[in-house]
Design an enzyme around this catalytic site. Structure first.
Site, PDB file in Angstrom:
ATOM      1  N   GLY A 203       8.015   1.082  11.973  1.00 20.20           N
ATOM      2  CA  GLY A 203       6.681   0.535  11.934  1.00 20.20           C
ATOM      3  C   GLY A 203       5.819   0.716  10.494  1.00 20.20           C
ATOM      4  N   PRO A 204       4.938  -0.124  10.108  1.00 19.74           N
ATOM      5  CG  PRO A 204       3.335  -1.719  10.082  1.00 19.74           C
ATOM      6  CD  PRO A 204       4.181  -0.974  11.070  1.00 19.74           C
ATOM      7  N   GLY A 206       1.150   4.622   8.494  1.00 15.72           N
ATOM      8  CA  GLY A 206       0.110   4.894   9.050  1.00 15.72           C
ATOM      9  C   GLY A 206      -0.285   4.311  10.313  1.00 15.72           C
ATOM     10  N   GLY A 208       0.922   5.681  12.940  1.00 17.06           N
ATOM     11  CA  GLY A 208       0.794   7.053  13.998  1.00 17.06           C
ATOM     12  C   GLY A 208       2.257   7.217  14.460  1.00 17.06           C
ATOM     13  CG  HIS A 424     -16.831 -16.996  -7.865  1.00 20.50           C
ATOM     14  ND1 HIS A 424     -15.886 -17.076  -8.502  1.00 20.50           N
ATOM     15  CD2 HIS A 424     -16.190 -16.253  -6.632  1.00 20.50           C
ATOM     16  CE1 HIS A 424     -14.416 -16.971  -8.302  1.00 20.50           C
ATOM     17  NE2 HIS A 424     -14.688 -16.154  -7.247  1.00 20.50           N
ATOM     18  CD  GLU A 425     -17.943 -13.560  -4.332  1.00 20.34           C
ATOM     19  OE1 GLU A 425     -17.507 -13.887  -3.166  1.00 20.34           O
ATOM     20  OE2 GLU A 425     -17.287 -13.156  -5.474  1.00 20.34           O
ATOM     21  CG  HIS A 428     -14.991 -17.648  -2.244  1.00 19.76           C
ATOM     22  ND1 HIS A 428     -14.047 -18.102  -2.433  1.00 19.76           N
ATOM     23  CD2 HIS A 428     -15.355 -16.745  -3.320  1.00 19.76           C
ATOM     24  CE1 HIS A 428     -13.477 -17.580  -3.767  1.00 19.76           C
ATOM     25  NE2 HIS A 428     -14.068 -16.678  -4.006  1.00 19.76           N
ATOM     26  CG  ASP A 501     -11.004 -15.981  -5.781  1.00 23.84           C
ATOM     27  OD1 ASP A 501     -10.682 -14.968  -5.042  1.00 23.84           O
ATOM     28  OD2 ASP A 501     -11.879 -16.476  -6.546  1.00 23.84           O
TER      29      ASP A 501
HETATM   30  P1  ADP Z   1       2.740   7.654  10.046  1.00 23.63           P
HETATM   31  O1  ADP Z   1       3.623   8.537  10.537  1.00 23.63           O
HETATM   32  O2  ADP Z   1       2.920   5.949  11.085  1.00 23.63           O
HETATM   33  O3  ADP Z   1       2.784   6.958   8.601  1.00 23.63           O
HETATM   34  P2  ADP Z   1       0.604   9.235  10.954  1.00 23.63           P
HETATM   35  O4  ADP Z   1       1.062   9.313  12.370  1.00 23.63           O
HETATM   36  O5  ADP Z   1       0.933  10.111  10.150  1.00 23.63           O
HETATM   37  O6  ADP Z   1       1.157   7.509  10.608  1.00 23.63           O
HETATM   38  O7  ADP Z   1      -0.767   8.685  11.102  1.00 23.63           O
HETATM   39  C1  ADP Z   1      -1.807   8.968  10.189  1.00 23.63           C
HETATM   40  C2  ADP Z   1      -3.104   9.224  10.611  1.00 23.63           C
HETATM   41  O8  ADP Z   1      -3.657   7.979  11.438  1.00 23.63           O
HETATM   42  C3  ADP Z   1      -2.962  10.149  11.998  1.00 23.63           C
HETATM   43  O9  ADP Z   1      -3.332  11.436  11.591  1.00 23.63           O
HETATM   44  C4  ADP Z   1      -4.177   9.840  12.811  1.00 23.63           C
HETATM   45  O10 ADP Z   1      -5.297  10.237  12.346  1.00 23.63           O
HETATM   46  C5  ADP Z   1      -4.312   8.282  12.344  1.00 23.63           C
HETATM   47  N1  ADP Z   1      -3.760   7.311  13.569  1.00 23.63           N
HETATM   48  C6  ADP Z   1      -2.617   6.588  13.230  1.00 23.63           C
HETATM   49  N2  ADP Z   1      -2.572   5.954  14.713  1.00 23.63           N
HETATM   50  C7  ADP Z   1      -3.176   6.555  15.358  1.00 23.63           C
HETATM   51  C8  ADP Z   1      -3.385   6.013  16.715  1.00 23.63           C
HETATM   52  N3  ADP Z   1      -2.722   5.015  17.302  1.00 23.63           N
HETATM   53  N4  ADP Z   1      -4.227   6.592  17.417  1.00 23.63           N
HETATM   54  C9  ADP Z   1      -5.115   7.620  16.854  1.00 23.63           C
HETATM   55  N5  ADP Z   1      -4.942   7.892  15.360  1.00 23.63           N
HETATM   56  C10 ADP Z   1      -4.243   7.505  14.702  1.00 23.63           C
END
Ligand code: ADP
Length: 603
Positions: A203-204, A206, A208, A424-425, A428, A501
């Site tokens: 997955g992308p 951040g 989790g 401008h804004e 949009h 833009d």
């Molecule tokens: P990844 O490993 O996918 O890059 P992480 O597990 O390190 O991401 O997530 C980074 C932070 O984002 C975690 O420490 C948490 O605080 C927050 N986070 C990400 N996804 C969730 C989720 N589903 N629920 C709660 N916190 C999350």
């Protein structure tokens, strides 16, 4: 190569320093030995010592030089030169009963000799020990790998449970089975079911993935070994493989447990299509594959890997018996976002007026990490403002900080520039309001932000969307070009403020032509393909140069058409646009509702 040279130079330098130290030490020892053994004294002093009865042995030469030893001084042989003739000296010595010897006398202290003979080699040995130690340190991490290294990463209790990970229900469901397996491996063994050895969290960034892996260990209450793929890839061939071996060995000792390898793409990159060979990475990967094949899953060692580039992984890693499970961890939808915000909001003191649903609505596309960041920024803001709980306002501001950067207080725009930004804004916003498929206006502001925006219009999708139609894309382009169009219509001039833009509009138009088959000319031919599923890489072109030119023509046509459309609409509504722009100039920020109200009822 460069690194190796540096390392060699460092080694030589350290070697030279230590060699010099050894030479100096030896010289000092030698000097000490000599100066300790021989000491010259005046003849009168010699006579005094004789008189005091302190001289023990004397040896005289014909030239008048005298060597003698003194009582209670085991380390020194004294020398003097006689200023009297031999007969006088002999008589003097006889008077005080001092024996005279012929031949060489020297202090032969057994302890001193032993000390010097043994001490020097021991000293050298100690020095050598330090040399080799500091050299290996000088050579960096590469040589300091070892048994204990992986241990550092082992956590006995991660303390994270599935409940801490909000949303991601599908991912949790797939991982629950692994937890069960770690709890009762015999249940699976009894029925003859082969246990999965590993799962790949895809997955992308951040979303989790790390958190989920920790939660699996937390739920199963087993130790958690964690390492990042890049840590395995070392400077010297074979080091990474040794680390892999080490990690698995330790993990097996602690089974049942979880091994988590983050960024597994760093070692698991496909070996095909790669021009350069990387022996170290290949060896590490091979070792990983061997270890995965070698261990017995019934012992309860489960390997979790995480990556955001699944497409580049070596197929060997993905075949059954290795990472045979794939768990997708996606960007959260509205409910997921709300749940994540709630989980994190629990950790900070929130005022009762906080409306997390509103924040969740305004953050499509945000990852879990972004949302956690918004809550934290909000809490920081609240502290900065001296509040004792986070208010809705703090969260709104935090959201903008995360999206658009901090307010740039020292950026002062001239009135003329401010007016241009305002038109401008509103350009949009107005188009977003009137075009049927454009997203709704949520907020318009002309307060400059650190991320380069002099102002911005925030739009929000009415509902979560997974498909985008051609009409929606066209409206999106028109809205993006609306800023510049408004400047043209209202001021009769153009400015550099539209660069972002233009970039976005062109990108959307390009995708319409090359990927989504939305033009008559190319019908449904795929002319580009995305380079990564989760990261924004440059798309890969899959057409001839002649076609590339034709693509440019098509893009130009789309942009031109939407630009004209935007100009036409704004021209027809000049008064309205002017009215809102003046209001915005005065207020600097207006909400979507205010905006709609002005359009409906006037200021
Ligand atoms: P990844 O490993 O996918 O890059 P992480 O597990 O390190 O991401 O997530 C980074 C932070 O984002 C975690 O420490 C948490 O605080 C927050 N986070 C990400 N996804 C969730 C989720 N589903 N629920 C709660 N916190 C999350």
């Amino acid at each position: 190569m460069d690194d190796e040279n540096k390392m060699r130079n460092k080694k030589i330098k350290v070697g030279i320093i230590y060699f010099s130290i050894i030479v100096i030490v030896l010289l000092l020892v030698n000097y000490g030995m000599n100066s300790a053994r021989n000491q010259s004294v005046a003849y009168s002093q010699f006579k005094e010592l004789v008189r005091d009865g302190r001289v023990e042995q004397v040896q005289m030469s014909a030239d008048g030089s005298i060597a003698f030893l003194v009582e209670n001084d085991n380390f020194t042989t004294y020398n003097t030169v006689a200023t009297e003739n031999l007969t006088t000296i002999t008589a003097y010595l006889e008077e005080y009963n001092v024996p005279v010897y012929n031949g060489y006398i020297a202090q032969t202290n057994i302890w001193l000799t032993l000390l010097l003979q043994l001490g020097v080699p021991v000293l050298l040995g100690i020095l050598w020990h330090f040399i080799s130690k500091s050299m290996s340190r000088g050579m960096g991490d590469a040589m300091s790998f070892g048994k204990n290294n992986a241990k550092i990463y082992a956590e006995n209790e991660t303390g994270i449970k599935f409940a801490d990970v909000a949303g991601e229900d599908e991912a949790k469901e797939s991982l629950e089975e692994i937890v069960d397996l770690l709890h009762n491996p015999q249940k699976y063994a009894a029925i003859g079911a082969k246990l999965p050895k590993g799962a790949l969290l895809v997955g992308p960034p951040g979303t989790g993935k790390t958190m989920l892996a920790k939660a699996v260990a937390g739920e199963a209450q087993v130790p958690f070994f964690s390492m990042s793929g890049s840590e395995f890839v070392q400077m010297f061939v074979g080091m990474g493989a040794a680390r892999v071996r080490d990690l698995f060995k330790q993990a097996q000792e602690k089974a049942p447990c979880i091994i988590f390898i983050d960024e597994i793409d760093a070692i698991g990159k496909s070996r095909e299509n790669s021009l350069s060979t990387n022996d170290e990475r290949e060896q590490t990967l091979n070792q990983l594959l061997t270890e995965m094949d070698g261990f017995d899953a019934s012992k309860g060692v489960v390997i979790l890997g995480a990556t955001n580039r699944p497409e580049i992984l070596d197929p060997a890693l993905l075949r059954p018996g290795r990472f045979d499970r794939r768990v997708n961890v996606e960007i959260p939808d509205y409910l997921g976002r709300l749940a994540i915000l709630e989980v994190h909001a629990k950790k900070v003191r929130m005022s009762s007026n906080v409306n997390l649903a509103a924040i969740a609505k305004t953050t499509p596309g945000a990852s879990g990490a972004d949302l956690a960041n918004i809550i934290n920024e909000g809490a920081l803001l609240a502290v900065r403002k001296g509040r004792n709980a986070v208010e809705q306002w703090d969260l709104e501001e935090a959201l903008e900080v995360v999206i658009a950067g901090k307010v740039k207080k020292d950026r002062v725009l001239s009135p003329k520039e401010k007016q241009a930004v305002s038109y401008h804004e509103v350009g949009h916003a107005f188009l977003a309001h009137v075009l049927p498929y454009a997203n709704e206006v949520h907020k318009i502001t002309i307060i400059p932000r650190t991320k380069g925006a002099l102002g911005y219009t925030m739009q929000l999708p009415g509902e979560e969307k997974y498909l985008v139609t051609r009409e929606e894309m066209e409206d999106e382009i028109a809205v993006a070009l609306g800023g510049r169009a408004a400047e043209e219509v209202m001021l009769g001039q153009v400015s550099s403020g539209a660069s972002n833009d233009i970039e976005r509009a062109t990108e959307t138009a390009r995708r319409m032509v090359t990927m989504y088959g939305m033009t008559d000319r190319f019908d449904m031919v795929g002319l580009e393909s995305p380079s990564g599923t989760y990261l924004d890489g440059r798309p890969v072109r899959k057409c001839s140069e002649a076609t590339e030119k034709a693509i440019d023509d098509e893009i130009l046509m789309i942009i031109k058409k939407q630009h004209e459309r935007a100009l036409k609409i704004l021209l027809e509504n000049r008064e309205k646009v002017n009215e809102v722009a003046q209001y915005l100039l005065e207020k600097e920020t207006i909400t979507g509702d205010e905006f709609k109200k002005i359009l409906a009822e006037g200021v």
